[in-house]
Design an enzyme around this catalytic site. Structure first.
Site, PDB file in Angstrom:
ATOM      1  NE  ARG A   1      -1.955   2.657  12.873  1.00 14.18           N
ATOM      2  CZ  ARG A   1      -1.233   1.583  12.586  1.00 14.18           C
ATOM      3  NH1 ARG A   1      -0.028   1.441  13.115  1.00 14.18           N
ATOM      4  NH2 ARG A   1      -1.679   0.652  11.788  1.00 14.18           N
TER       5      ARG A   1
ATOM      6  CB  SER B   1      -4.601  -6.782   6.724  1.00 11.48           C
ATOM      7  OG  SER B   1      -4.207  -5.588   7.363  1.00 11.48           O
TER       8      SER B   1
ATOM      9  CG  ASP C   1      -2.087  -0.907   1.141  1.00 12.90           C
ATOM     10  OD1 ASP C   1      -2.433  -1.311   0.012  1.00 12.90           O
ATOM     11  OD2 ASP C   1      -2.651  -1.243   2.197  1.00 12.90           O
TER      12      ASP C   1
ATOM     13  CG  ASP D   1      -4.919   2.014  12.178  1.00 10.47           C
ATOM     14  OD1 ASP D   1      -5.055   2.089  13.416  1.00 10.47           O
ATOM     15  OD2 ASP D   1      -4.553   0.978  11.598  1.00 10.47           O
TER      16      ASP D   1
HETATM   17  N1  ARG Z   1      -8.683  -3.062  15.094  1.00 11.08           N
HETATM   18  C1  ARG Z   1      -7.424  -2.747  15.636  1.00 11.08           C
HETATM   19  C2  ARG Z   1      -7.369  -1.328  16.111  1.00 11.08           C
HETATM   20  O1  ARG Z   1      -8.128  -0.535  15.652  1.00 11.08           O
HETATM   21  C3  ARG Z   1      -6.290  -3.107  14.734  1.00 11.08           C
HETATM   22  C4  ARG Z   1      -6.159  -2.344  13.470  1.00 11.08           C
HETATM   23  C5  ARG Z   1      -5.082  -3.002  12.715  1.00 11.08           C
HETATM   24  N2  ARG Z   1      -4.633  -2.339  11.542  1.00 11.08           N
HETATM   25  C6  ARG Z   1      -4.177  -3.017  10.492  1.00 11.08           C
HETATM   26  N3  ARG Z   1      -3.676  -2.321   9.544  1.00 11.08           N
HETATM   27  N4  ARG Z   1      -4.185  -4.322  10.422  1.00 11.08           N
HETATM   28  O2  ARG Z   1      -6.600  -0.975  16.962  1.00 11.08           O
END
Ligand code: ARG
Length: 399
Positions: free
Chosen positions: A95, A176, A15, A124
């Site tokens: 993040r 992912s 990506d 995210d």
């Molecule tokens: N659902 C989780 C969170 O919001 C994990 C997100 C994971 N991101 C990814 N790119 N796989 O904290």
């Protein structure tokens, strides 16, 4: 928008590689790639060269491991922040730090724009953008994955090929994955069907509990003011401690989660997590609070823990309320010092013992044996007054 210099959050994956190229095609702007090292195992070597080949003029690789554990993960730990009572939020906690990194580099480089590779239906994007807005409101934010023409991974691969973008021919994972020292998250593929148990290959770092050693392992974690400082009596740096606990926990199949969670954007998602160190540390920290913290603070803090968890999950790290809540949490941690011994065994984590010089546990008061110093007689008057309002109420209403 007419960006002149764009700082891109770059991981080296498909990506963000496609994103660097796509941005340099679309805008007449200088592209600076920046990668934050939060302890993810994925390859950081060769990253620079790759980003340059893809169209970046410059690459920053920033080692954020220590800052991540000390300033982010351990603050969440002290708060007892587990989203929806379970998820230690490795990803969510990382993040805001990555947002801060983007802002720091953008300011240093005099960039007018930052870009990230989060999608339009995840959490995210919220965490990145709320963080960036709070830290540097003048920056433009681009999130190409929300708007670009590619609908599938295959289309991105096709574009990468056409443009000679070196995307690693990694073994095609159907998932992912997001990884850092405080946990790993696994999504997509068959995992999107919540009626199906995760296949064995969904778990990336932990041993299947049934294949874990037949011998239980006992470890002692020492805390000072709510912060873990030693393992089995040996003082450790924050990063070393977490790395060691991840190894130990992984070996014994500790810290797996398979949950449905409520996303910020209003959907429910099914998530697989592995967070051995975070799981062990939360368990130990909570156990010590039970021993040391006064009842009223302990009960009140449970609500704060929940609020802090929701705010971390929802991307509200750099906000006034969050700061105030963390200040409260810090003031509750003054005496959270001591040791907790836990046993790791085939996916289970059990507390065996706990001790602290500030322990409020008084055996003379607690014992049912000889030496009991508790004044049983005082309970009579206490309960009489304690129940009086309800006695009065029922007498009145039954008239
Ligand atoms: N659902 C989780 C969170 O919001 C994990 C997100 C994971 N991101 C990814 N790119 N796989 O904290």
């Amino acid at each position: 928008m007419n960006p002149k210099k764009i700082v891109v959050a770059y991981s080296g994956g498909l990506d963000t590689s496609v994103m660097v190229k796509w941005l340099s095609d679309k805008y007449d702007a200088e592209i600076i790639a920046v990668t934050g090292d939060l302890g993810q195992k994925s390859e950081l070597i060769g990253l620079e060269e790759k980003a340059i080949k893809t169209g970046a003029s410059k690459v920053h690789v920033v080692d954020l491991k220590e800052e991540f554990i000390k300033e982010y993960a351990y603050r969440a730990l002290k708060a007892g922040a587990l989203y929806e009572n379970e998820y230690p939020m490795g990803c969510s906690i990382g993040r805001p730090l990555l947002a801060k990194m983007l802002v720091d580099v953008a300011l240093k480089e005099g960039a007018d724009t930052v870009a990230h590779g989060a999608t339009g239906k995840g959490n995210d994007q919220v965490r990145f953008e709320v963080g960036i807005q709070a830290l540097a409101p003048h920056l433009n934010i681009l999130a190409p994955l929300r708007t670009w023409e590619f609908k599938t991974r295959e289309q991105e691969i096709e574009y990468a090929k056409e443009h000679n973008i070196p995307v690693q021919a990694t073994k095609d994972s159907p998932y992912s994955i997001d990884e850092n020292l405080f946990g790993i998250s696994v999504e997509c593929g068959i995992l999107e069907d919540p009626t199906v148990a995760p296949p064995a290959d969904a778990y990336q770092i932990t041993t299947n509990p049934k294949d874990a050693p037949d011998e239980a392992e006992r470890i002692v974690i020492s805390f000072e003011k709510g912060i873990p400082v030693a393992l089995n009596g040996v003082t450790k740096s924050p990063v070393d401690l977490v790395v060691e606990l991840n190894d130990l926990g992984s070996k014994h199949g500790i810290g797996r989660l398979d949950i449905i969670e409520n996303r910020v954007v209003g959907i429910k998602s099914r998530e697989i997590y592995e967070a051995p160190a975070a799981t062990i540390l939360h368990k130990g920290h909570n156990e010590l609070e039970k021993l040391v913290m006064d009842k009223d603070t302990f009960r009140y803090k449970q609500g704060v823990s929940n609020q802090v968890a929701n705010m971390i999950y929802d991307g509200l790290w750099f906000t006034p309320l969050f700061n105030s809540l963390l200040a409260f949490v810090d003031s509750t941690q003054e005496y959270i010092s001591g040791n907790v011994k836990v046993e790791l065994y085939k996916g289970t984590l059990k507390v065996l013992s706990r001790d602290s010089e500030f322990s409020l546990y008084n055996e003379d008061l607690a014992t049912y044996s000889d030496g009991d110093k508790f004044d049983h007689g005082s309970s009579i008057g206490f309960i009489h007054l304690y129940g009086l309002p309800f006695k009065t109420l029922t007498e009145v209403r039954n008239k």
